[in-house]
Design a protein around this motif. Sequence first.
Motif, short mmCIF file in Angstrom:
data_model
loop_
_atom_site.label_atom_id
_atom_site.label_comp_id
_atom_site.label_asym_id
_atom_site.label_seq_id
_atom_site.Cartn_x
_atom_site.Cartn_y
_atom_site.Cartn_z
N GLU A 47 7.13 7.80 -3.21
CA GLU A 47 6.48 8.37 -2.21
C GLU A 47 5.07 8.61 -3.09
N PHE A 48 3.95 7.97 -2.77
CA PHE A 48 2.50 7.84 -3.29
C PHE A 48 1.36 7.39 -2.99
N TYR A 49 0.46 8.51 -3.12
CA TYR A 49 -0.92 7.28 -2.93
C TYR A 49 -1.30 6.36 -3.53
N GLU A 50 -1.48 5.11 -2.99
CA GLU A 50 -2.47 4.41 -3.33
C GLU A 50 -3.91 4.49 -3.24
N THR A 51 -4.08 4.68 -4.34
CA THR A 51 -6.01 5.08 -4.53
C THR A 51 -6.95 4.01 -4.74
N GLN A 52 -6.04 2.98 -5.11
CA GLN A 52 -6.99 1.87 -5.86
C GLN A 52 -7.84 1.26 -4.56
N GLY A 53 -9.34 1.21 -4.14
CA GLY A 53 -9.96 0.82 -2.87
C GLY A 53 -10.05 2.37 -2.24
N SER A 54 -10.44 1.99 -1.43
CA SER A 54 -11.12 2.77 -0.49
C SER A 54 -10.12 3.27 0.23
N ASP A 55 -8.59 2.00 0.70
CA ASP A 55 -7.98 3.16 1.88
C ASP A 55 -7.55 3.88 1.52
N ARG A 56 -6.06 4.55 2.61
CA ARG A 56 -5.72 6.05 2.05
C ARG A 56 -4.49 5.57 3.16
N LYS A 57 -3.37 5.04 1.44
CA LYS A 57 -2.04 4.17 2.01
C LYS A 57 -1.53 4.72 0.82
N ILE A 58 -0.04 5.45 2.06
CA ILE A 58 0.76 5.98 0.99
C ILE A 58 2.44 4.79 0.84
N VAL A 59 2.38 4.77 -0.12
CA VAL A 59 3.28 3.31 -0.33
C VAL A 59 4.71 4.16 -1.24
N GLY A 60 5.35 3.30 -1.09
CA GLY A 60 6.39 3.81 -2.11
C GLY A 60 8.19 3.07 -2.09
N PHE A 61 8.95 3.18 -2.37
CA PHE A 61 9.90 2.73 -2.03
C PHE A 61 10.97 3.14 -0.67
N ASP A 62 10.47 4.74 -0.56
CA ASP A 62 10.81 5.37 0.99
C ASP A 62 9.85 4.87 2.23
N ILE A 63 9.15 4.54 1.28
CA ILE A 63 8.16 3.90 3.00
C ILE A 63 8.36 2.49 2.99
N ASP A 64 8.84 1.95 2.25
CA ASP A 64 9.07 0.51 2.58
C ASP A 64 10.96 0.32 3.02
N ILE A 65 11.64 1.44 2.67
CA ILE A 65 13.03 1.74 3.61
C ILE A 65 12.89 1.50 5.09
N ALA A 66 11.23 3.00 5.44
CA ALA A 66 10.99 2.90 6.63
C ALA A 66 10.95 2.20 7.71
N ASN A 67 9.89 1.35 6.77
CA ASN A 67 9.87 -0.15 6.92
C ASN A 67 10.66 -0.84 8.06
#
Length: 492
Positions: A47-67
């Motif tokens: 899990e980490f912040y996607e910092t490209q561009g200005s929206d703040r999104k947490i992405v990653g392996f765990d996030i995909d599983i949660a979704n």
Amino acid sequence: MKKRRLFLFTVILAIAIIVGNYHLSVASSVGKETLTMITSPDYPPYEFYETQGSDRKIVGFDIDIANYIRQKLGFKLNIAQSDFNGLIPALQAKRADFVMAGMTPTPERRENIDFSIIYYEAKDTLVALKSSNLRKSEDLAGKIIGVQLGTIQEQNGKQIAETVNIQLKQLNKVSEIVQEIKAGRIDAAIVEDTVALGFVKANSDLEFNVIPSIENASGSAIAFPKGSQLVKPFNDVLQQMKNNGELERLSKKWFSITPTSEVSTSPAPKKDRLNLDFRRIIPDIPFILKGIPLTLLFTLSSVFLGLFWGTALSFFKISGIKPLGWFANIYTSIFRGTPLLLQLSLVYFATPQLTGYDISALQAGILTFTLNSGAYMSETIRGGIQAVDKGQFEAAMSMGVTYWMMMWDVILPQALKNILPALVNETIGLLKDSSLVATIGVVEILRSAQIVGANRYIYFEPLLFAGLIYYVLVMGLSFGASALERKLRRSD
Ligand code: ARG
């Protein structure tokens, strides 16, 4: 006079509306259609912040599983964040329904929280400079070893320390630990393999080796408050994901091509030379800049509310009504006599337990800063009021003006004019101290910079950039204040 009141009213209303909108609504209890997951987004690729561009999104392996689980079980997902060592307290305070943060079930943790089945197995490694030859526990004698606070790596470090003479250094974030290795302040760090891989790819002077002697592997599981009804349905979906290859697919996605592949390929800086290269953070600048409105909102709300509270306290002090005076003096001594950071953590973590109200990080910040600056301002304002010429009081009284009218219309405006420089000092202090709310997870300027640093595996450039933003803001504030002061003087 009417105008001034109208203005104040508008300001307060505006603050209330903005704060209301920023408030992340956190649905807490199970059974609601929205579930809150809390994570510590300092851990690519989990899990980490996607910092490209200005929206703040947490992405990653765990996030995909949660979704995936969210889709299967049909709830809305709200993602909150804190440092890793704040995750279990958050579950216990019912601030979140579950944790996904690459968290390993351990017997100690099981005493306080429940876990799902393990969805990913990992191993602990030693990360160190290539030339260091530190590969297994026995090599570590006499060395300083970094670990992330509150993690199983910290425990494993303690375990090693029982047999080998090492000194442990606990830090909040893995990126900080890596920076310490490069700075030569620690010799090695214990880090999970998949996470270590990312850091080593981005820093060519580092290597990592699986530690042979550590028996408890670092598997990841989802954590829930004790007795949560969610464990069973979540386990069912996890089991499905194991059977139908979804977990396999996601781990391929995140663990074979690491998200660090876009990190600049410029050679890693040598241990004792500081190579600043601001080009590396250019794509992330909008992300950092997005912290500015939040910092300003935070500072201005606290200053305005603190000014009112401070004025009230100063009235208590000069009122001559003993209990009010005592209250104000004790209040001031407590809020000036204890660290702001401590007050902040108490308000944030204790409020839900004491009152049942799930205070958001931003609200907790504004409340603490208002209470704290109120204490300081009350003294300044008291001094300002007492410095107003006695004749003014007498003149007003003899004209039959009531005490409160006199205070509001005659005395306070003069007092405020005199203490303006002191109030500006207080505001500047608040603006800079606002960075403290980063510790409870508000993504303001400093926190944004830290996130970018963690993502890019660099440290100094984002921090220096954040420093520049603070400096420019403070300068703007000072200029504005001098202009205001000049105007007030002219209208004398
Ligand atoms: N697996 C380790 C543990 O449970 C470390 C997890 C750290 N996670 C993070 N998001 N920083 O202690």
